[in-house]
Design a protein around this motif. Structure first.
Motif, PDB file in Angstrom:
ATOM      1  N   LYS A   1      44.474  38.998  25.352  1.00  0.00           N
ATOM      2  CA  LYS A   1      45.471  39.276  26.382  1.00  0.00           C
ATOM      3  C   LYS A   1      44.981  38.785  27.743  1.00  0.00           C
ATOM      4  O   LYS A   1      43.828  38.956  28.096  1.00  0.00           O
ATOM      5  CB  LYS A   1      45.718  40.787  26.461  1.00  0.00           C
ATOM      6  N   THR A   2      45.883  38.169  28.473  1.00  0.00           N
ATOM      7  CA  THR A   2      45.610  37.793  29.853  1.00  0.00           C
ATOM      8  C   THR A   2      46.258  38.833  30.747  1.00  0.00           C
ATOM      9  O   THR A   2      47.435  39.173  30.570  1.00  0.00           O
ATOM     10  CB  THR A   2      46.180  36.395  30.161  1.00  0.00           C
ATOM     11  N   VAL A   3      45.470  39.367  31.685  1.00  0.00           N
ATOM     12  CA  VAL A   3      45.966  40.395  32.605  1.00  0.00           C
ATOM     13  C   VAL A   3      45.827  39.886  34.039  1.00  0.00           C
ATOM     14  O   VAL A   3      45.009  39.019  34.326  1.00  0.00           O
ATOM     15  CB  VAL A   3      45.219  41.729  32.422  1.00  0.00           C
ATOM     16  N   LEU A   4      46.629  40.436  34.919  1.00  0.00           N
ATOM     17  CA  LEU A   4      46.625  40.050  36.331  1.00  0.00           C
ATOM     18  C   LEU A   4      46.078  41.199  37.172  1.00  0.00           C
ATOM     19  O   LEU A   4      46.571  42.333  37.075  1.00  0.00           O
ATOM     20  CB  LEU A   4      48.059  39.728  36.775  1.00  0.00           C
ATOM     21  N   VAL A   5      45.049  40.922  37.977  1.00  0.00           N
ATOM     22  CA  VAL A   5      44.471  41.955  38.852  1.00  0.00           C
ATOM     23  C   VAL A   5      45.475  42.260  39.963  1.00  0.00           C
ATOM     24  O   VAL A   5      45.855  41.373  40.730  1.00  0.00           O
ATOM     25  CB  VAL A   5      43.121  41.497  39.450  1.00  0.00           C
ATOM     26  N   THR A   6      45.930  43.507  40.022  1.00  0.00           N
ATOM     27  CA  THR A   6      46.943  43.909  41.004  1.00  0.00           C
ATOM     28  C   THR A   6      46.387  44.827  42.094  1.00  0.00           C
ATOM     29  O   THR A   6      47.054  45.053  43.105  1.00  0.00           O
ATOM     30  CB  THR A   6      48.122  44.618  40.309  1.00  0.00           C
ATOM     31  N   LYS A   7      45.176  45.348  41.877  1.00  0.00           N
ATOM     32  CA  LYS A   7      44.556  46.195  42.905  1.00  0.00           C
ATOM     33  C   LYS A   7      43.051  46.156  42.733  1.00  0.00           C
ATOM     34  O   LYS A   7      42.533  46.247  41.624  1.00  0.00           O
ATOM     35  CB  LYS A   7      45.053  47.639  42.780  1.00  0.00           C
ATOM     36  N   LYS A   8      42.357  45.998  43.845  1.00  0.00           N
ATOM     37  CA  LYS A   8      40.895  46.046  43.849  1.00  0.00           C
ATOM     38  C   LYS A   8      40.470  46.658  45.169  1.00  0.00           C
ATOM     39  O   LYS A   8      40.459  46.008  46.203  1.00  0.00           O
ATOM     40  CB  LYS A   8      40.294  44.649  43.693  1.00  0.00           C
TER      41      LYS A   8
ATOM     42  N   GLY B   1      36.689  35.928  33.533  1.00  0.00           N
ATOM     43  CA  GLY B   1      37.525  35.680  34.700  1.00  0.00           C
ATOM     44  C   GLY B   1      36.854  36.165  35.965  1.00  0.00           C
ATOM     45  O   GLY B   1      35.652  36.425  35.987  1.00  0.00           O
ATOM     46  N   LYS B   2      37.644  36.294  36.999  1.00  0.00           N
ATOM     47  CA  LYS B   2      37.142  36.743  38.295  1.00  0.00           C
ATOM     48  C   LYS B   2      37.968  37.945  38.726  1.00  0.00           C
ATOM     49  O   LYS B   2      39.199  37.880  38.754  1.00  0.00           O
ATOM     50  CB  LYS B   2      37.265  35.618  39.309  1.00  0.00           C
ATOM     51  N   VAL B   3      37.296  39.025  39.041  1.00  0.00           N
ATOM     52  CA  VAL B   3      37.986  40.240  39.450  1.00  0.00           C
ATOM     53  C   VAL B   3      38.309  40.145  40.940  1.00  0.00           C
ATOM     54  O   VAL B   3      37.574  40.614  41.799  1.00  0.00           O
ATOM     55  CB  VAL B   3      37.145  41.501  39.145  1.00  0.00           C
ATOM     56  N   GLU B   4      39.406  39.467  41.213  1.00  0.00           N
ATOM     57  CA  GLU B   4      39.921  39.306  42.574  1.00  0.00           C
ATOM     58  C   GLU B   4      41.426  39.531  42.533  1.00  0.00           C
ATOM     59  O   GLU B   4      42.086  39.168  41.554  1.00  0.00           O
ATOM     60  CB  GLU B   4      39.613  37.909  43.118  1.00  0.00           C
ATOM     61  N   LEU B   5      41.965  40.087  43.594  1.00  0.00           N
ATOM     62  CA  LEU B   5      43.394  40.355  43.682  1.00  0.00           C
ATOM     63  C   LEU B   5      44.193  39.090  43.404  1.00  0.00           C
ATOM     64  O   LEU B   5      43.916  38.027  43.968  1.00  0.00           O
ATOM     65  CB  LEU B   5      43.718  40.898  45.079  1.00  0.00           C
ATOM     66  N   GLY B   6      45.143  39.181  42.480  1.00  0.00           N
ATOM     67  CA  GLY B   6      45.990  38.044  42.140  1.00  0.00           C
ATOM     68  C   GLY B   6      45.401  37.087  41.110  1.00  0.00           C
ATOM     69  O   GLY B   6      46.064  36.147  40.701  1.00  0.00           O
ATOM     70  N   LYS B   7      44.175  37.317  40.686  1.00  0.00           N
ATOM     71  CA  LYS B   7      43.528  36.454  39.686  1.00  0.00           C
ATOM     72  C   LYS B   7      43.717  37.024  38.275  1.00  0.00           C
ATOM     73  O   LYS B   7      43.945  38.218  38.100  1.00  0.00           O
ATOM     74  CB  LYS B   7      42.027  36.317  39.962  1.00  0.00           C
TER      75      LYS B   7
ATOM     76  N   ALA C   1      29.797  48.036  37.690  1.00  0.00           N
ATOM     77  CA  ALA C   1      29.858  47.844  36.240  1.00  0.00           C
ATOM     78  C   ALA C   1      31.261  47.414  35.810  1.00  0.00           C
ATOM     79  O   ALA C   1      31.415  46.564  34.931  1.00  0.00           O
ATOM     80  CB  ALA C   1      29.452  49.131  35.519  1.00  0.00           C
ATOM     81  N   LEU C   2      32.286  47.974  36.435  1.00  0.00           N
ATOM     82  CA  LEU C   2      33.668  47.627  36.094  1.00  0.00           C
ATOM     83  C   LEU C   2      33.979  46.158  36.359  1.00  0.00           C
ATOM     84  O   LEU C   2      34.706  45.530  35.594  1.00  0.00           O
ATOM     85  CB  LEU C   2      34.658  48.491  36.886  1.00  0.00           C
ATOM     86  N   ILE C   3      33.450  45.620  37.439  1.00  0.00           N
ATOM     87  CA  ILE C   3      33.786  44.241  37.813  1.00  0.00           C
ATOM     88  C   ILE C   3      32.799  43.207  37.275  1.00  0.00           C
ATOM     89  O   ILE C   3      33.017  42.014  37.430  1.00  0.00           O
ATOM     90  CB  ILE C   3      33.948  44.089  39.345  1.00  0.00           C
TER      91      ILE C   3
END
Length: 144
Positions: free
Chosen positions: A64-71, A43-49, A25-27
Protein backbone atom coordinates in the motif's frame (compact mmCIF):
# COMPACT_ATOMS: atom_id res chain seq x y z
CA UNK A 1 -17.52 12.85 3.37
CA UNK A 2 -20.88 13.81 4.74
CA UNK A 3 -23.09 10.84 5.53
CA UNK A 4 -20.32 8.23 5.40
CA UNK A 5 -19.93 5.92 8.36
CA UNK A 6 -16.75 6.17 10.40
CA UNK A 7 -15.12 3.56 12.56
CA UNK A 8 -12.08 4.07 14.76
CA UNK A 9 -9.80 1.39 16.17
CA UNK A 10 -7.35 2.51 18.82
CA UNK A 11 -4.75 1.06 21.18
CA UNK A 12 -2.55 2.94 23.62
CA UNK A 13 0.44 2.15 25.78
CA UNK A 14 2.50 4.01 28.38
CA UNK A 15 6.23 3.89 27.63
CA UNK A 16 9.00 4.98 29.96
CA UNK A 17 10.90 7.26 27.57
CA UNK A 18 10.85 10.72 26.05
CA UNK A 19 8.47 11.68 23.24
CA UNK A 20 11.40 12.38 20.90
CA UNK A 21 12.66 8.79 21.21
CA UNK A 22 9.31 7.33 20.14
CA UNK A 23 8.81 9.87 17.36
CA UNK A 24 12.30 9.19 16.02
CA UNK A 25 11.48 5.46 15.90
CA UNK A 26 8.20 6.17 14.07
CA UNK A 27 9.90 8.14 11.30
CA UNK A 28 12.92 5.83 10.94
CA UNK A 29 11.47 3.83 8.05
CA UNK A 30 14.68 1.88 7.51
CA UNK A 31 14.18 0.23 10.91
CA UNK A 32 10.36 0.29 10.94
CA UNK A 33 10.03 -3.49 11.04
CA UNK A 34 12.24 -3.66 14.15
CA UNK A 35 9.27 -2.51 16.22
CA UNK A 36 6.30 -3.08 13.88
CA UNK A 37 6.13 -6.83 13.20
CA UNK A 38 5.61 -7.99 9.62
CA UNK A 39 5.79 -4.47 8.14
CA UNK A 40 8.40 -2.88 5.89
CA UNK A 41 8.31 0.81 5.00
CA UNK A 42 10.07 2.95 2.39
CA UNK A 43 9.95 6.62 1.57
CA UNK A 44 10.39 9.95 3.28
CA UNK A 45 8.27 10.98 6.23
CA UNK A 46 7.50 14.52 5.11
CA UNK A 47 4.15 16.27 4.76
CA UNK A 48 2.66 15.53 1.35
CA UNK A 49 5.14 12.73 0.56
CA UNK A 50 4.28 9.09 -0.08
CA UNK A 51 5.38 6.09 1.96
CA UNK A 52 5.28 2.57 0.55
CA UNK A 53 4.26 -0.15 3.02
CA UNK A 54 4.56 -3.91 2.64
CA UNK A 55 2.64 -5.80 5.33
CA UNK A 56 2.02 -9.44 6.07
CA UNK A 57 -1.64 -9.73 7.08
CA UNK A 58 -3.22 -13.13 7.67
CA UNK A 59 -0.40 -14.83 5.73
CA UNK A 60 -0.98 -12.53 2.74
CA UNK A 61 1.34 -9.82 1.48
CA UNK A 62 -0.40 -6.43 1.24
CA UNK A 63 1.31 -3.52 -0.52
CA UNK A 64 0.00 0.00 0.00
CA UNK A 65 1.11 3.52 -0.79
CA UNK A 66 0.07 6.07 1.84
CA UNK A 67 0.26 9.86 1.88
CA UNK A 68 1.70 11.69 4.92
CA UNK A 69 -1.00 14.17 5.97
CA UNK A 70 0.38 15.31 9.34
CA UNK A 71 3.82 15.43 10.91
CA UNK A 72 4.15 17.33 14.17
CA UNK A 73 7.57 16.63 15.62
CA UNK A 74 7.41 14.55 18.80
CA UNK A 75 3.59 14.64 19.03
CA UNK A 76 1.81 13.29 15.93
CA UNK A 77 2.23 11.42 12.67
CA UNK A 78 -0.62 10.64 10.30
CA UNK A 79 -1.03 9.13 6.85
CA UNK A 80 -4.00 8.40 4.66
CA UNK A 81 -4.77 5.72 2.07
CA UNK A 82 -7.61 4.43 -0.01
CA UNK A 83 -7.89 0.74 0.73
CA UNK A 84 -10.59 0.00 -1.80
CA UNK A 85 -10.57 2.16 -4.90
CA UNK A 86 -12.45 0.60 -7.77
CA UNK A 87 -12.74 2.31 -11.17
CA UNK A 88 -15.64 4.80 -11.06
CA UNK A 89 -16.27 3.95 -7.39
CA UNK A 90 -13.62 6.06 -5.72
CA UNK A 91 -13.07 5.97 -2.00
CA UNK A 92 -15.02 2.85 -1.13
CA UNK A 93 -12.84 2.51 1.97
CA UNK A 94 -10.47 5.24 3.15
CA UNK A 95 -8.23 4.99 6.21
CA UNK A 96 -6.31 7.55 8.25
CA UNK A 97 -3.60 6.04 10.47
CA UNK A 98 -2.42 8.15 13.41
CA UNK A 99 0.33 7.89 15.97
CA UNK A 100 -0.28 10.38 18.78
CA UNK A 101 2.29 10.95 21.53
CA UNK A 102 1.31 12.53 24.85
CA UNK A 103 3.88 13.44 27.48
CA UNK A 104 2.61 12.27 30.86
CA UNK A 105 5.58 13.47 32.92
CA UNK A 106 9.35 13.85 32.57
CA UNK A 107 9.90 10.11 32.12
CA UNK A 108 6.72 8.70 30.55
CA UNK A 109 4.67 9.12 27.40
CA UNK A 110 1.44 7.63 26.12
CA UNK A 111 1.48 6.39 22.53
CA UNK A 112 -1.89 6.13 20.84
CA UNK A 113 -1.90 4.02 17.68
CA UNK A 114 -5.19 4.35 15.82
CA UNK A 115 -6.90 4.08 12.49
CA UNK A 116 -10.09 5.75 11.40
CA UNK A 117 -11.97 4.19 8.53
CA UNK A 118 -14.47 6.29 6.64
CA UNK A 119 -16.74 5.57 3.70
CA UNK A 120 -19.72 3.52 2.75
CA UNK A 121 -17.88 0.27 3.54
CA UNK A 122 -16.33 1.23 6.90
CA UNK A 123 -18.86 -0.90 8.75
CA UNK A 124 -17.03 -3.96 7.36
CA UNK A 125 -14.03 -3.03 9.53
CA UNK A 126 -16.04 -4.16 12.57
CA UNK A 127 -15.44 -7.78 11.53
CA UNK A 128 -11.66 -7.29 11.55
CA UNK A 129 -11.39 -4.94 14.53
CA UNK A 130 -10.08 -7.46 17.09
CA UNK A 131 -7.31 -8.60 14.71
CA UNK A 132 -6.37 -4.98 13.99
CA UNK A 133 -6.29 -4.13 17.70
CA UNK A 134 -3.92 -7.05 18.23
CA UNK A 135 -1.59 -5.77 15.48
CA UNK A 136 -1.57 -2.27 17.01
CA UNK A 137 -0.96 -3.68 20.49
CA UNK A 138 2.01 -5.71 19.15
CA UNK A 139 3.41 -2.65 17.35
CA UNK A 140 3.05 -0.53 20.51
CA UNK A 141 4.83 -3.18 22.58
CA UNK A 142 7.63 -3.19 20.00
CA UNK A 143 8.36 0.46 20.82
CA UNK A 144 8.86 -0.20 24.55
Amino acid sequence: MGGFKRMKISQSIVIKTKAKNVFDALIDLENYNCWHPNTLAEGKVELGKEIFLVMKVNNRIVKKTVLVTKKDDNTALEWKAELINVFLLRRLLTVSHRFLIEELDEKNIRLINEEEFSSVLSVLVFFFSSALKGRYRDANEGLK
